[in-house]
Scaffold this motif. Sequence first.
Motif, PDB file in Angstrom:
ATOM      1  N   GLY A 163      22.147   7.549  59.638  1.00 51.39           N
ATOM      2  CA  GLY A 163      22.222   7.380  58.198  1.00 51.39           C
ATOM      3  C   GLY A 163      23.285   8.183  57.482  1.00 51.39           C
ATOM      4  N   THR A 165      26.839   9.235  55.963  1.00 46.12           N
ATOM      5  CA  THR A 165      27.977   8.500  55.421  1.00 46.12           C
ATOM      6  C   THR A 165      29.203   9.418  55.417  1.00 46.12           C
ATOM      7  OG1 THR A 165      27.351   9.120  53.164  1.00 46.12           O
ATOM      8  CG2 THR A 165      26.562   6.989  54.000  1.00 46.12           C
ATOM      9  N   LEU A 186      24.366  13.424  55.090  1.00 50.64           N
ATOM     10  CA  LEU A 186      23.103  12.696  55.007  1.00 50.64           C
ATOM     11  C   LEU A 186      22.291  13.276  53.865  1.00 50.64           C
ATOM     12  CD1 LEU A 186      21.084  10.637  56.213  1.00 50.64           C
ATOM     13  CD2 LEU A 186      20.247  12.482  57.683  1.00 50.64           C
ATOM     14  N   GLU A 189      17.432  11.316  50.393  1.00 50.99           N
ATOM     15  CA  GLU A 189      16.980   9.972  50.056  1.00 50.99           C
ATOM     16  C   GLU A 189      17.273   8.997  51.182  1.00 50.99           C
ATOM     17  OE1 GLU A 189      17.181  12.476  46.641  1.00 50.99           O
ATOM     18  OE2 GLU A 189      18.776  11.935  48.058  1.00 50.99           O
ATOM     19  N   ARG A 190      18.466   9.070  51.773  1.00 52.76           N
ATOM     20  CA  ARG A 190      18.798   8.174  52.885  1.00 52.76           C
ATOM     21  C   ARG A 190      17.950   8.485  54.110  1.00 52.76           C
ATOM     22  NH1 ARG A 190      22.832   4.714  53.167  1.00 52.76           N
ATOM     23  NH2 ARG A 190      23.093   5.022  55.403  1.00 52.76           N
TER      24      ARG A 190
END
Length: 214
Positions: A163, A165, A186, A189-190
Amino acid sequence: MLAEHWPLFGLRIQVGAVELRLPTDAELPVLASVAAEGVQKSGARTFLTPWTDLPPAERARWVIQSAWSGRGEWTPENWYLGLGVFADGVPIGVQSLRASSFALLREVATSSWLGLGHQGGGIGTAMRHAVLHLAFAGLSATDAVTASFVDNPAPIGVSRKLGYTDDGITRDLLHGDVVVSQRLRLTRERWAALDRPPVTMTGLAPCLPLFGLT
């Protein structure tokens, strides 16, 4: 008895057959020998701190000194937790979590290594799941960051699968050459929105003051 005075020795995080915990001094020689036998393929560049380029005996010594310094230099404002990675009770690598001013920033950084013979079988993903559970579920972190050389795609792939980014790049010098690292982030929330394997964690409560938490 040691955990009574340094409760981090009582912290356990389990994902399947993979357990994260602090190695004891009796286990450090085994862990150091794993590093001496090899952590990266010949010619590969994996770490900005080039400890894996050292001769085997010095790699082993680096692992032991790193474990000792992590304990000895720990403060609630600036800490490094070098958890041993145990598969079926045998130490095979290290998964670290570190932070500065964590009580205010709530951001952690991760790094890790595995012995060559244990790579490619999903252990790297399991140990990251475990340490992220510690960070987000246990310590209420808001962000976890990591970085990998752009020409070392395996750890970047693990991060993106979990997850993370992209979070920009950094340029550094390694042995006089410019190296580019991909930063990844990360958010809580993700992490919370993704499917995750079951994680068992014990022994955290008495450790919280060491992380600057109450």
